[in-house]
Design a protein around this motif. Sequence first.
Motif, mmCIF file in Angstrom:
data_model
loop_
_atom_site.group_PDB
_atom_site.id
_atom_site.type_symbol
_atom_site.label_atom_id
_atom_site.label_comp_id
_atom_site.label_asym_id
_atom_site.label_seq_id
_atom_site.Cartn_x
_atom_site.Cartn_y
_atom_site.Cartn_z
ATOM 1 N N SER A 84 9.771 60.836 33.913
ATOM 2 C CA SER A 84 11.009 60.116 34.205
ATOM 3 C C SER A 84 10.698 58.917 35.104
ATOM 4 O O SER A 84 9.634 58.853 35.727
ATOM 5 C CB SER A 84 12.013 61.039 34.896
ATOM 6 N N TRP A 85 11.648 57.980 35.189
ATOM 7 C CA TRP A 85 11.410 56.782 35.994
ATOM 8 C C TRP A 85 11.259 57.136 37.475
ATOM 9 O O TRP A 85 10.449 56.534 38.185
ATOM 10 C CB TRP A 85 12.539 55.787 35.782
ATOM 11 N N ALA A 114 8.045 56.131 39.580
ATOM 12 C CA ALA A 114 8.197 55.332 40.799
ATOM 13 C C ALA A 114 7.501 55.993 41.987
ATOM 14 O O ALA A 114 6.875 55.317 42.820
ATOM 15 C CB ALA A 114 9.671 55.111 41.099
ATOM 16 N N VAL A 134 12.810 55.462 43.969
ATOM 17 C CA VAL A 134 13.140 54.200 43.301
ATOM 18 C C VAL A 134 13.558 53.154 44.316
ATOM 19 O O VAL A 134 13.088 52.003 44.293
ATOM 20 C CB VAL A 134 14.246 54.426 42.248
ATOM 21 N N THR A 157 12.391 55.455 29.966
ATOM 22 C CA THR A 157 11.650 55.147 31.189
ATOM 23 C C THR A 157 11.462 53.642 31.344
ATOM 24 O O THR A 157 11.655 53.078 32.434
ATOM 25 C CB THR A 157 10.276 55.844 31.166
ATOM 26 N N ALA A 181 14.863 52.037 32.236
ATOM 27 C CA ALA A 181 15.227 52.279 33.641
ATOM 28 C C ALA A 181 14.411 51.386 34.566
ATOM 29 O O ALA A 181 14.919 50.892 35.583
ATOM 30 C CB ALA A 181 15.011 53.751 33.977
ATOM 31 N N MET A 182 13.160 51.185 34.235
ATOM 32 C CA MET A 182 12.331 50.302 35.056
ATOM 33 C C MET A 182 12.866 48.874 35.011
ATOM 34 O O MET A 182 12.970 48.202 36.053
ATOM 35 C CB MET A 182 10.885 50.340 34.557
ATOM 36 N N THR A 212 15.953 48.553 37.139
ATOM 37 C CA THR A 212 15.675 48.585 38.582
ATOM 38 C C THR A 212 15.125 47.247 39.065
ATOM 39 O O THR A 212 15.564 46.694 40.076
ATOM 40 C CB THR A 212 14.666 49.704 38.895
#
Length: 953
Positions: free
Chosen positions: A265-266, A270, A294, A318, A321-322, A325
């Motif tokens: 997962s992100w 992280a 994160v 993933t 989400a990156m 962010t």
Amino acid sequence: MDGFVFSSAQGAVDSLLGRLATALTDEAQLLRGVRGDVRFIRDEMDSMNGLLLHLAAGDAGAGHGHHHVRAWMRQVRDLANDSQGCVNRYVRHLGATARSRRRGPLGYLRRAHRLLWTLRARRRIAREIQELKVRAREVGERRKRYGITVPLPLAGGGDQADRARCHVPPVPLPHATAGPGDDARRLALEGHEGPVVSGEDVRKLTKWLTEDAYDNGRLRIIPVAGPNGMGKSALAWRVYRHPAVAARFDCRAWCNVGDPHGGRSWADVAARLLGSLETRDGVGVQRWEDDAPVSELKAHLKGRRFLLVLDGLEEQPTLAAMEETLRWCPYDAGSAVLVTTRNETLVLNCDTYSILHLKTRPSVVDAFMDRALTMVPDVAYGMAVVLRKILSRFSTDPFYMKMLLHLLYVNPSRTMQELQGLSTRLTDEEPLKNAKQMFMFSYDDLPSHYKSCLLYLAIFPQGCSIRRNSLIRRWAVEGLVGKTDGFTALEAADRCFDALLDRGFVVPRDIGAASRVKSCRLDPSVHDFITWIARYDNFVDTNLPSSLSQHLSICNGVDLQQVAAKRHASNCKGLRKICCCFPVRKVSGCCDSIVVLLEWLPSFSRLELLKVLDLEACDGLKKHHLEIICNQIYQLKYLCLRRTNVTRLPKDINKLRYLETLDIRETKIRDFGTKPLMLQMLKHLLAGSIDYSPREDIIRSNGSFSTVYMPHCIGIMGNLQVLSHVQVSHNDQLDEISQLLQLRKLGLVLSGKEVDLKHFLRAIDELHSCLRSLSIKIKESCNVTSEMHMVNPLFKRHPKFLESLSICSLRNELPYWVDELHQLAKITLSETFLTENALRTLGQLKGLRCLRLRHNSFVASRLAFGESEFRNLTFLVIERTHITNISFSRKATPKLENVVWSFTQVQSISGIGYLERLHRFELNGISIPYSVREANAAFPNHYVFKYNLQSRG
């Protein structure tokens, strides 16, 4: 080939001139009427020696390469060897003794008796000398008859030009150069583990990451896509470590997303990015809230230009989400994310800056071409074309492709004409001819003396392991290398070994803890080539198989056919046993033949030529074999009895007056057969063995060390350079050692109640300017009462040139002068029970490259390498210790490349991500915890870690 003929001839003449000069200075040793003949031979050989030097210094066009010149050189070499044999026999049988030199009536009677007793031998040797005089005159006249003359000097000649041409050019060594450029060249020469990486792909990715593009400051997402086996991770790692990339970004981080031990997962990614984050100023993330990785990552990336590498990313959520962010993160322009993936759909669904598709693996030629370009700075396009053409001729034989890399490594300034000349001699249809051309191109590049040392390896069987130190000692006693440019013969031989390594003629087999090659082997094709050259030039004895010749000198005087004819009527079973060994190529199975050969030694007529006798691992040696050696091979300079069943040396050992190396390691010899050891020419005395119980675990056991007692009167052996290891039980023995002012390597075992630390340190004080290596072991029976801080004020001179130090059982403190040893490169500690303060002291030594910690070296269970410590350490070995935790701080051990840890228990390893140069981390133990594997898996370079599990039983 010509250089070897010169080298062997000139070496033989040099050796002869020394023996003749000794004989001529002693009036009592010369026969009446023979002095003039000996002087004539000396003067003639001196003139020939000068001509040999001129021929070596002149151009090939001056006649050095002509066949009649090479034939004449061989005749000079044979004449010199025969003359030296005659002089040696003369000195042995007829030389004046101490008793015959006495004055008075008793001395006169002894001289008269000796004269009558040796009359027949004198007449025989006088006849031999007269025959040698005739041969010397014929060789001299033959030179004039065939027009072998001194080469004309070059323009602007003169004595200075002659000396410049006679000077052997220095051979570049790996440790002689420095700087990041040479570091990259060395890495390119050694290659790397893992898939082959295309240099063009590296340059393309580096350009995308470092270029100043008008992209409105958006995040650069650069995927590297391709199926398994294409080298995506290796390519990303090469780019991640590239100096231009490191200088471009304020901070970098790597995450192996595909690691099965970590979440995908992100938030998980992280957290791992935070753990590996490294900044240009060396400040990283010490700790963060576990539930907010994160936001913590965003905070650390704020206002910085960063590079994130997501290796093995396959999930679209993933990546999305990156992007979400980092979209709202106020990063600096030029920040980038490098993604490696097999998922082509993932690449199409993201906002990419550029995409690199890997469809096919790079060819071997492409990979070697990339390494070749690293060797040559600012290569022109035309030379690059020639290099690729040469490499393509060897596309099916990587060994010769690597030999080209070695040529470029030792001389990156090779001209276009040189490489073009090699290229024109290579064809597509004849791979064997191409291999010969490449070998001869590299062989001709060697200095002449180095060619002789290379051809010497032809006496060893194909595929066998050749020990470095034994080899260089044999080179020295055979006269293949000598004192030059301020180096001793042994140092010159060591440089020659490095030169052969650098050129790829020999391949490393065993590499020690300090990254020093301890043994080597020959590639089969190289062995075939040098064997052919050595036999063509009569360098090796073709009458002996390699299973025998590897034990003897190259000029050994052993003629089996001669003995067969002499003893035709006698029982020749032993001789047939030797001859049956001719086709055997393996070392094992032939040792019994060497033993039989020793039985027949008295039958050979030219044993004065035998200088080397290497009997390592030969079973069946008896007392009378050693007595034959001591009484028959009076010119012996090198005797190795290592790993034999010999338990005692004979009293006649002192008859080997010219012995320079005596190797009795791994034997059961515990004392010498004679009280005073009177080997005044001895330079290397090697002894000692470590005994491991077959039931002991190698990880837990420290072994037991045993060695020979130090011989009496060792102080008179002023030529000793290596004394390792001997057992000392009296202080007066230490006082004798302090008289050996040429000693470079000293290994002592202190035992008994009559020896103390004060006398040992006094000996080191006396030897402070010559010692290069020191090893001290203290037995439990030793009564070492003096403490270091009490002895400190007494001796102020420290061994300032010491390069290697080994300490065993000197407890609780290091010698007081350790912090002054800035040339110390290697230190080994065992049973020292040191505290953390000692580690801090060692960490400040500027030259330390290898640290070896063995059983009970430290009392603490945690080994912490602090900031700015061990700045030049490259090799760390931890074995059989109680250490369970190792940690590396930022900026600690910045040059560390290899770590080997053998343990019984391990709890944690931290700070590995700070070791940018780490190439190998080897773990040897019973079990390796999951937490350690997980921490190691987060390290960017996946090809570093190696696990060796030991059985509990």
